[in-house]
Design an enzyme around this catalytic site. Sequence first.
Site, short mmCIF file in Angstrom:
data_model
loop_
_atom_site.label_atom_id
_atom_site.label_comp_id
_atom_site.label_asym_id
_atom_site.label_seq_id
_atom_site.Cartn_x
_atom_site.Cartn_y
_atom_site.Cartn_z
N THR A 263 75.71 54.74 -37.70
CA THR A 263 77.14 54.78 -37.89
C THR A 263 77.61 53.10 -38.95
O THR A 263 76.95 52.51 -38.68
CB THR A 263 77.89 54.80 -36.64
OG1 THR A 263 77.60 56.01 -36.10
CG2 THR A 263 79.59 54.78 -36.90
N GLY A 264 78.74 53.60 -39.74
CA GLY A 264 79.20 52.24 -40.46
C GLY A 264 79.05 52.42 -42.03
O GLY A 264 78.19 53.66 -42.33
N SER A 265 79.60 51.62 -42.61
CA SER A 265 79.57 51.62 -44.09
C SER A 265 78.17 51.71 -44.68
O SER A 265 77.70 52.48 -45.63
CB SER A 265 80.40 50.40 -44.71
OG SER A 265 79.99 49.20 -44.23
N GLY B 34 73.06 50.76 -39.37
CA GLY B 34 73.48 49.55 -39.68
C GLY B 34 73.44 48.45 -38.60
O GLY B 34 72.98 48.86 -37.64
N ASP C 58 75.77 44.47 -37.40
CA ASP C 58 76.75 43.49 -37.80
C ASP C 58 75.98 42.21 -37.99
O ASP C 58 76.43 41.22 -38.54
CB ASP C 58 77.76 43.47 -36.63
CG ASP C 58 78.53 44.68 -36.43
OD1 ASP C 58 79.05 45.19 -37.65
OD2 ASP C 58 78.28 45.61 -35.50
N LYS D 139 75.40 45.07 -32.72
CA LYS D 139 76.01 46.38 -33.18
C LYS D 139 77.40 46.49 -32.46
O LYS D 139 77.49 46.01 -31.38
CB LYS D 139 75.17 47.42 -33.16
CG LYS D 139 73.64 47.31 -33.97
CD LYS D 139 72.78 48.44 -34.02
CE LYS D 139 73.24 49.74 -34.27
NZ LYS D 139 74.24 49.85 -35.62
N GLY D 140 78.07 47.51 -33.29
CA GLY D 140 79.16 47.74 -32.35
C GLY D 140 80.35 47.62 -33.33
O GLY D 140 81.60 48.04 -32.63
N GLY E 67 81.70 49.03 -35.42
CA GLY E 67 82.49 50.38 -35.55
C GLY E 67 82.74 51.03 -34.32
O GLY E 67 83.36 52.12 -34.27
N GLU F 242 74.72 54.96 -30.54
CA GLU F 242 73.59 54.33 -31.22
C GLU F 242 72.54 53.59 -30.55
O GLU F 242 71.52 53.93 -30.80
CB GLU F 242 74.28 52.98 -31.92
CG GLU F 242 75.13 53.51 -33.34
CD GLU F 242 76.01 52.37 -33.83
OE1 GLU F 242 76.27 52.56 -34.92
OE2 GLU F 242 76.05 51.25 -33.59
O1 LIG Z 1 79.58 50.47 -34.24
C1 LIG Z 1 79.05 50.37 -35.59
C2 LIG Z 1 77.75 50.13 -35.96
O2 LIG Z 1 76.93 49.30 -34.90
C3 LIG Z 1 77.50 49.59 -37.25
O3 LIG Z 1 76.26 49.78 -37.79
C4 LIG Z 1 77.85 48.36 -37.53
O4 LIG Z 1 79.03 47.81 -37.22
C5 LIG Z 1 77.56 47.79 -39.02
O5 LIG Z 1 78.57 48.63 -39.83
P1 LIG Z 1 78.81 48.11 -41.58
O6 LIG Z 1 77.37 48.89 -42.01
O7 LIG Z 1 79.80 49.06 -41.83
O8 LIG Z 1 78.51 46.73 -41.52
#
Ligand SMILES: O=C[C@H](O)[C@H](O)[C@H](O)COP(=O)(O)O
Length: 232
Positions: free
Chosen positions: A28-30, A84, A86, A96-97, A99, A105
Amino acid sequence: MDAREMKIKAAEAALAHVEDGMRLGIGTGSTAEEFVRLLAEKVAGGFRVEGVPTSERTARLCVELGVPLKSLDELPALDLTVDGADEVDPALRLIKGGGGALLREKIVAAASERMIVIADESKLVDTLGAYALPIEVNPFGLVSTRMAIEKVAARLGLSGELSLRQSGDGEFTTDGGHHIIDASFGRIPDAEALSSELNSIPGVVEHGLFINMAALAIIAGPAGARTLQANR
Ligand SMILES: O=C[C@H](O)[C@H](O)[C@H](O)COP(=O)(O)O
């Protein structure tokens, strides 16, 4: 190269690890979404995978782009998860988390033979903790749970603001119906100890420290993607 281009580079490199016929956990995430877009192009060209999404948001994108999905109950053992993060430290411990998807996850990553983390280089840190640690909590007994988190943190010499994550219309609610406390500890020297202390609090459903889970991290910077391997 901007941040989105770096995420695409990392996602491209992760796609090289995906084999025809794999059962795949999809993060999940961008950054994970860039992976889904690239995967969908391959699927459109005849590549076969079965994906288990780690959030409703990822599930929607996969459906929209034609990536075949199954539930984790239908596919309880997966070959690979690509997700992905953080923060990533040199031992491939993760936060992580951001999002809010950390519970699914972690369940999906734990059901996978291997986890590959993809990130742009801004996520690579020496010590975890500059990013507030997401802690998923049951809404029942929130105040007690928060006090218990403060207590275990203090025992480990950690302090900082614990803030209940909000969304537009009140408390943020995860796909599992829980809330998130974002813990700004600043620096977490002993992530293993914090992880097990948090796991011992009944109101804590899960937390965003992923330890001994990622086998590889693909980190993209302006010069391209490089791979970090876990030493275990
Ligand atoms: O809950 C969300 C996840 O752990 C994402 O993988 C994490 O926040 C990274 O997201 P992004 O790729 O948008 O930075």
